[in-house]
Enzyme design. Sequence first.
Site, PDB file in Angstrom:
ATOM      1  N   GLU A  49      33.876 -10.677  32.848  1.00  0.00           N
ATOM      2  CA  GLU A  49      34.669 -11.859  33.199  1.00  0.00           C
ATOM      3  C   GLU A  49      35.606 -12.296  32.078  1.00  0.00           C
ATOM      4  O   GLU A  49      36.640 -12.919  32.338  1.00  0.00           O
ATOM      5  CB  GLU A  49      33.756 -13.023  33.604  1.00  0.00           C
ATOM      6  CG  GLU A  49      33.055 -12.820  34.942  1.00  0.00           C
ATOM      7  CD  GLU A  49      31.717 -12.094  34.812  1.00  0.00           C
ATOM      8  OE1 GLU A  49      31.438 -11.535  33.720  1.00  0.00           O
ATOM      9  OE2 GLU A  49      30.960 -12.088  35.792  1.00  0.00           O
ATOM     10  N   PHE A 111      18.518 -20.704  39.918  1.00  0.00           N
ATOM     11  CA  PHE A 111      18.938 -19.379  39.456  1.00  0.00           C
ATOM     12  C   PHE A 111      20.451 -19.360  39.230  1.00  0.00           C
ATOM     13  O   PHE A 111      21.219 -19.748  40.100  1.00  0.00           O
ATOM     14  CB  PHE A 111      18.535 -18.312  40.480  1.00  0.00           C
ATOM     15  CG  PHE A 111      18.990 -16.933  40.081  1.00  0.00           C
ATOM     16  CD1 PHE A 111      18.504 -16.339  38.914  1.00  0.00           C
ATOM     17  CD2 PHE A 111      19.913 -16.236  40.849  1.00  0.00           C
ATOM     18  CE1 PHE A 111      18.935 -15.072  38.536  1.00  0.00           C
ATOM     19  CE2 PHE A 111      20.344 -14.969  40.478  1.00  0.00           C
ATOM     20  CZ  PHE A 111      19.851 -14.385  39.321  1.00  0.00           C
TER      21      PHE A 111
END
Lengths: 613, 203
Positions: A49, A111
């Site tokens: 990213e 999560f």
Amino acid sequence: MKLTGAQALIRSLEMEGVEVIFGLPGGAILPVYDPIVESPIRHVLVRHEQGAGHAAEGYAHVTGRPGVAMVTSGPGVTNIVTALADAYMDSIPIVVISGQVATPSIGTDAFQEADTTGITMGVTKHNWLVTDAGEIPRAVAAAFHVATTGRPGPVLVDIPKDVSNASMEWYWPTSEADLDLPGYHPAIEGDPEAVEAAAALIEQAQRPVLYVGGGVLKARGMEELRRLVDLTGIPVTTTLMARSAFPSSHPLNMGMPGMHGTYTAVTAMQKSDLLIALGTRFDDRVTGKVPAFAPDALVIHIDIDPAELGKIRRPDIAIRGDCRVVTMEVREALERRNGGAGDAGGERAHRAGRGDGAAKSRNGGGGSGLPDLSPWIRTIETWRQEHPLHYEPQAPGERLKPQMVIETLAALTPDDTILVTGVGQHQMWASQFWQFEEPHTFVTSGGLGTMGFAVPAAIGAKVGKPGSMVWAVDGDGCFQMTAQELVTANAEGIPVKIAIINNSYLGMVRQWQELFYEERYSEVYLSPDLPDYVKWAEAMGCVGIRVTEPEEVAPAIEKANAIDDRAVVIDFRTDSFEKVYPMVPAGASNDDIMEMPTTSTRDAGRSSERKAS
Amino acid sequence: MTAGGIRSIGNANPGADAAAGAGMAVTASGAADNAASPGPAKRGPARSHILSVLVENKSGVLARVASLFSRRGFNIYSLAVAPTDNERFSRITVVVDLESAPLEQIMMQLDKLVNVVSIAELAPSDAVQRELLLATLKVDPAVRSQLVELVDIFEGKIVDVGSASLTVMLAGEPEKLDSFENLVKDHGIVDIQRTGRVALQKL
Ligand SMILES: Cc1ncc(C[n+]2csc(CCOP(=O)(O)OP(=O)(O)O)c2C)c(N)n1
Ligand SMILES: [Mg+2]
């Protein structure tokens, strides 16, 4: 029309004219990736990213349009923080869309949950957490507006998964009032009184310098700068962020200021009686020790961000406004005050130019209140002749000179070639030895100094300007940080070219250790052939070329120039001992500029280094 | 812009402010502040200023303001925040320490926050300032009446009574609260809480 939040998001990006998204999917952003399948927007799948963020920056640098990146929650976001911080420091407009865990899970350590708006608060111009699908078009439109207006910068829109799954009634905000930004009002035009006062100071200055920063490129003020120089004959220095804002070949271009600036630019600023600071922020790399910076100069500071006016150096005249508009206003004021427009501006610039300018009075036309700068230009010419940028030619048995590689590259590529760099010595040599003729052809990480910037930024630049050749000059250390994006380049058909200045060191750090830590080299050695850059390039689908001999430099570049169906990497084996000069040591006064030592001292350093490494 | 008066930035007239932002003197108003402050009991920095900041009433806005102050190294002496009569906006009254950064820089950086609508600088001489104090004090039966009298003189109120302690409430100018706090210190303070000042421009 009912749409899901995800569809509304993609639709909003289409409404903003987005043509490409750099991104990588994951759980929380999954719903948004579904409508991408039908969208005309191109998606470039990066391998990390950080690469998406730098690619968006590279795209924005060369096109002036905002770059867009899309990432998932948690690690997707934390991976792009470096690019956000980079864009924030260099005022690059990028829009990051991030997935977030569903709203009921926010705050539960779900999560891949991260406090995205909190983490990115200090490295974005603004960010939004959208908690209602109906707000998505407004948030996207506001994000693009904020990113691209005023002082540009990165923004982030965080979208929880339940919001992108929810249904909403489609609309598109049609006016600024719809954006719900009651506290956001960037100014464009300068205060007329301040403009007039600036003109008056310019008329009195004997040793003026135009200190030009990246704001000029952002405001597309290159032509107005050129016209101001034509009218006044004032010499120009362009900061790292403003390389390519003014042609290198122009006789009044003194080169880069600051820590590794030219002797001429640094000294002219020190001796100046008037600095006209245009879209620049008195960065410590430019000023050196602030109290000793340009001590005799009055300062006119023009910037769109009022917080920069007086942040470091108190200006005598501060003008908040768009650089292009205010530069034009100042020129018009000068013309008005000195007998109307079109007073043979071109001719005047010509006369002020090197050689000619030295010989003739600038305002021979008569009636002009503009001062005669020819003594100042003559002084500058003397500095330029006595203190040029230079390097020792390669001696037998030595490795390639990095400066020679960069000069050759500059000579063998077209003027509109986009040059991208990493961070380190190679970046400084690239800025010093490249010839910039066209605007927006230099893409670099200035304020943050982010190693690993070059490869992904080059990819973004090539996507933005597919018709231009894109070369990255990268360091061996930098290359190893983000090289995997060359897989992206080849998978997506983005043929960038990378010149690794392989000096087998974290060279810039090594330079500081040599000069300021008594040659005690600590953790800076990298090895020239671990990794094997040619094999690595080939494994990523690139053409890999190794160059060790000076006579191979030009042919290798020409070979790379001819390849247009894949990325090319050239491993230039360069001299580890070469240093960047001139240099103003960190924290020192710009008066203490160090020039390249003589050959004998240099060789002394070299032999003791051999022992050390 | 006039030193010592009220100045504001925000959507009213952003351009004019910035231009004035140039050679602007923060010192004049800082000096006024010094002159107005009383002697020994004064809490907070010698050179402080009040900013009245109108912000959007959205989640995270206080965090943005606080994070800006810490990131830029600006010190806050006190900060009070509450919604305004228009529910879209809140008002933050913040007393900033001018030793840590020049006022103009603090105001300009604050104004860059997208959620900040406007900022008014209130010179102490031109502002009505109030603060609220709650204190639980130990009361020795021998001095009980003395303490009650003191609360009376300061126009405070006893809001809770225990066998050996009292909770008092006092509203007023911050300097008045300073004096009160100084006087009751010797009796023994169990707990004390002040709100930080709120301020509005004098009419
Ligand atoms: C992400 C990151 N880590 C560390 C640094 C500190 N740093 C600045 S230049 C440099 C050396 C870069 O080495 P290389 O890419 O080989 O370039 P060279 O200086 O040798 O040309 C380092 C480590 C940085 N700028 N960025
Ligand atoms: Mg290196």
